[in-house]
Design a protein around this motif. Structure first.
Motif, mmCIF file in Angstrom:
data_model
loop_
_atom_site.group_PDB
_atom_site.id
_atom_site.type_symbol
_atom_site.label_atom_id
_atom_site.label_comp_id
_atom_site.label_asym_id
_atom_site.label_seq_id
_atom_site.Cartn_x
_atom_site.Cartn_y
_atom_site.Cartn_z
ATOM 1 N N SER A 1 0.857 -1.184 0.000
ATOM 2 C CA SER A 1 0.000 0.000 0.000
ATOM 3 C C SER A 1 0.899 1.241 0.000
ATOM 4 C CB SER A 1 -0.885 -0.001 1.250
ATOM 5 O OG SER A 1 -0.095 0.239 2.408
ATOM 6 N N PRO A 2 0.342 2.411 -0.305
ATOM 7 C CA PRO A 2 1.162 3.636 -0.258
ATOM 8 C C PRO A 2 1.811 3.864 1.109
ATOM 9 C CG PRO A 2 -0.847 4.061 -1.473
ATOM 10 C CD PRO A 2 -0.985 2.677 -0.883
ATOM 11 N N ALA A 3 1.090 3.582 2.185
ATOM 12 C CA ALA A 3 1.662 3.762 3.525
ATOM 13 C C ALA A 3 2.809 2.789 3.762
ATOM 14 C CB ALA A 3 0.581 3.580 4.588
ATOM 15 N N ARG B 1 4.712 1.498 1.392
ATOM 16 C CA ARG B 1 5.829 1.952 0.552
ATOM 17 C C ARG B 1 6.610 3.056 1.252
ATOM 18 N NH1 ARG B 1 4.565 1.062 -5.498
ATOM 19 N NH2 ARG B 1 2.604 -0.033 -5.350
ATOM 20 N N GLU B 2 5.884 4.024 1.788
ATOM 21 C CA GLU B 2 6.537 5.139 2.465
ATOM 22 C C GLU B 2 7.335 4.654 3.671
ATOM 23 O OE1 GLU B 2 5.554 9.458 4.457
ATOM 24 O OE2 GLU B 2 4.066 8.502 3.176
ATOM 25 N N ALA B 3 6.751 3.762 4.465
ATOM 26 C CA ALA B 3 7.450 3.232 5.641
ATOM 27 C C ALA B 3 8.697 2.453 5.225
ATOM 28 C CB ALA B 3 6.511 2.354 6.459
ATOM 29 N N ALA B 4 8.596 1.651 4.170
ATOM 30 C CA ALA B 4 9.738 0.863 3.707
ATOM 31 C C ALA B 4 10.855 1.771 3.204
ATOM 32 C CB ALA B 4 9.298 -0.106 2.616
ATOM 33 N N ILE B 5 10.498 2.813 2.476
ATOM 34 C CA ILE B 5 11.512 3.751 1.964
ATOM 35 C C ILE B 5 12.186 4.472 3.121
ATOM 36 C CG2 ILE B 5 11.804 5.942 0.719
ATOM 37 C CD1 ILE B 5 9.768 4.795 -1.353
ATOM 38 N N ARG B 6 11.404 4.950 4.089
ATOM 39 C CA ARG B 6 11.994 5.649 5.239
ATOM 40 C C ARG B 6 12.943 4.734 6.018
ATOM 41 N NH1 ARG B 6 10.454 10.572 6.090
ATOM 42 N NH2 ARG B 6 8.457 11.321 5.371
ATOM 43 N N GLU B 7 12.512 3.508 6.233
ATOM 44 C CA GLU B 7 13.337 2.555 6.982
ATOM 45 C C GLU B 7 14.625 2.236 6.220
ATOM 46 O OE1 GLU B 7 13.024 -1.973 8.741
ATOM 47 O OE2 GLU B 7 11.176 -0.874 8.320
ATOM 48 N N THR B 8 14.521 2.046 4.918
ATOM 49 C CA THR B 8 15.696 1.729 4.115
ATOM 50 C C THR B 8 16.674 2.898 4.089
ATOM 51 O OG1 THR B 8 14.366 0.249 2.742
ATOM 52 C CG2 THR B 8 16.491 0.942 1.855
ATOM 53 N N VAL B 9 16.175 4.102 3.863
ATOM 54 C CA VAL B 9 17.053 5.279 3.828
ATOM 55 C C VAL B 9 17.705 5.497 5.199
ATOM 56 C CG1 VAL B 9 17.099 7.796 3.562
ATOM 57 C CG2 VAL B 9 15.889 6.381 1.886
ATOM 58 N N THR B 10 16.974 5.237 6.273
ATOM 59 C CA THR B 10 17.557 5.339 7.614
ATOM 60 C C THR B 10 18.729 4.383 7.756
ATOM 61 O OG1 THR B 10 15.451 6.034 8.581
ATOM 62 C CG2 THR B 10 17.086 5.083 10.082
ATOM 63 N N LYS B 11 18.563 3.147 7.285
ATOM 64 C CA LYS B 11 19.651 2.167 7.348
ATOM 65 C C LYS B 11 20.849 2.615 6.516
ATOM 66 C CE LYS B 11 17.719 -1.076 9.831
ATOM 67 N NZ LYS B 11 18.177 -1.297 11.186
ATOM 68 N N VAL B 12 20.582 3.206 5.364
ATOM 69 C CA VAL B 12 21.658 3.641 4.474
ATOM 70 C C VAL B 12 22.480 4.748 5.130
ATOM 71 C CG1 VAL B 12 22.181 4.818 2.284
ATOM 72 C CG2 VAL B 12 20.481 2.981 2.343
ATOM 73 N N ILE B 13 21.811 5.740 5.708
ATOM 74 C CA ILE B 13 22.504 6.950 6.164
ATOM 75 C C ILE B 13 22.860 6.918 7.656
ATOM 76 C CG2 ILE B 13 22.334 9.490 6.263
ATOM 77 C CD1 ILE B 13 20.611 9.430 3.836
ATOM 78 N N GLU B 14 22.466 5.877 8.385
ATOM 79 C CA GLU B 14 22.684 5.884 9.829
ATOM 80 C C GLU B 14 24.163 5.934 10.233
ATOM 81 O OE1 GLU B 14 20.781 2.561 11.652
ATOM 82 O OE2 GLU B 14 22.100 1.107 10.727
ATOM 83 N N GLN B 15 25.078 5.566 9.380
ATOM 84 C CA GLN B 15 26.507 5.617 9.700
ATOM 85 C C GLN B 15 27.197 6.837 9.099
ATOM 86 O OE1 GLN B 15 28.085 3.544 11.859
ATOM 87 N NE2 GLN B 15 26.049 2.735 12.242
ATOM 88 N N TYR B 16 26.418 7.862 8.734
ATOM 89 C CA TYR B 16 27.009 9.107 8.254
ATOM 90 C C TYR B 16 26.995 10.098 9.411
ATOM 91 C CZ TYR B 16 28.238 13.286 5.804
ATOM 92 O OH TYR B 16 28.909 14.408 5.426
ATOM 93 N N PRO B 17 28.005 10.878 9.644
ATOM 94 C CA PRO B 17 29.313 10.825 9.000
ATOM 95 C C PRO B 17 30.090 9.600 9.457
ATOM 96 C CG PRO B 17 29.332 12.455 10.760
ATOM 97 C CD PRO B 17 27.930 11.932 10.665
ATOM 98 N N PRO B 18 31.014 9.134 8.638
ATOM 99 C CA PRO B 18 31.784 7.945 9.018
ATOM 100 C C PRO B 18 32.635 8.216 10.246
ATOM 101 C CG PRO B 18 32.597 8.884 6.949
ATOM 102 C CD PRO B 18 31.401 9.666 7.336
ATOM 103 N N ARG B 19 32.813 7.182 11.048
ATOM 104 C CA ARG B 19 33.601 7.318 12.264
ATOM 105 C C ARG B 19 34.905 6.568 12.148
ATOM 106 N NH1 ARG B 19 28.666 8.019 13.098
ATOM 107 N NH2 ARG B 19 27.125 7.121 14.288
#
Length: 186
Positions: free
Chosen positions: A164-166, A168-186
């Motif tokens: 559903s659209p909801a 899709r939005e939740a999956a995209i938010r969760e995926t992008v969070t996983k992608v960027i959670e280690q920025y900036p690199p340590r």
């Protein structure tokens, strides 16, 4: 019974694959603390394959919003005067993949309480499963020299039923969070 066992093992296999496969890479020579602002590198979202069934203004807006939110949480602000430290570009990549699973039946001799029995000749069944994997990739480029300084991506097996659209939005938010959670690199 054998059919139920096959379905159960396949379901367990696919459930185990529902986790994200996250990859990150960055230029170790860069001072990521110096990056304070960002803007979109156009096109902001690219698709692979370039398929009209994948392209969607709605998906692009969801990815843009999710990336913006994650960058904001990490102290990067949208450039207000047109002079950004980083240019950001995202990718949505959908791959068709296959996996083969083999099951062995029969063969062998068992000796039990009432005597032994022969299970017949061995039999192997191989099944091929097709599935789609979606990857969201976020690239960050230094605006001074145009070089890629950070890249993150996460891939996940797509459900066979359209979300559903909801969802899709939740999956995209969760995926992008996983992608960027280690920025900036340590």
């Amino acid at each position: 019974m054998i059919r139920r066992t096959l379905l159960l093992s396949t379901a367990l296999l696919l459930t185990a694959c529902q986790s994200y496969d996250v990859n990150r890479d960055y230029d170790r020579t860069r001072d990521f603390g110096a990056y304070r602002s960002w803007s979109w590198k156009e096109p902001a979202l690219q698709y692979s394959p370039d398929d009209p069934r994948i392209k969607s203004d709605l998906t692009e807006q969801r990815i843009r919003d999710a990336v913006s939110q994650q960058l904001d949480q990490r102290g990067l602000r949208p450039a207000t005067n047109g002079k950004a430290d980083l240019n950001v570009q995202s990718w949505l990549i959908v791959d068709e993949r296959q996996q083969q699973t083999s099951y062995n039946y029969g063969g062998g001799y068992w000796n039990g309480y009432w005597g032994g029995y022969w299970a017949g000749p061995p039999y192997t069944e191989t099944r091929t499963y097709s599935y789609k994997v979606a990857t969201i990739q976020v690239d960050m480029y230094d605006t001074k020299d145009g070089k890629l300084v950070w890249r993150g991506s996460a891939e996940q097996i797509m459900n066979s039923a359209p979300p559903s659209p909801a969802e899709r939005e939740a999956a995209i938010r969760e995926t992008v969070t996983k992608v960027i959670e280690q920025y900036p690199p340590r």
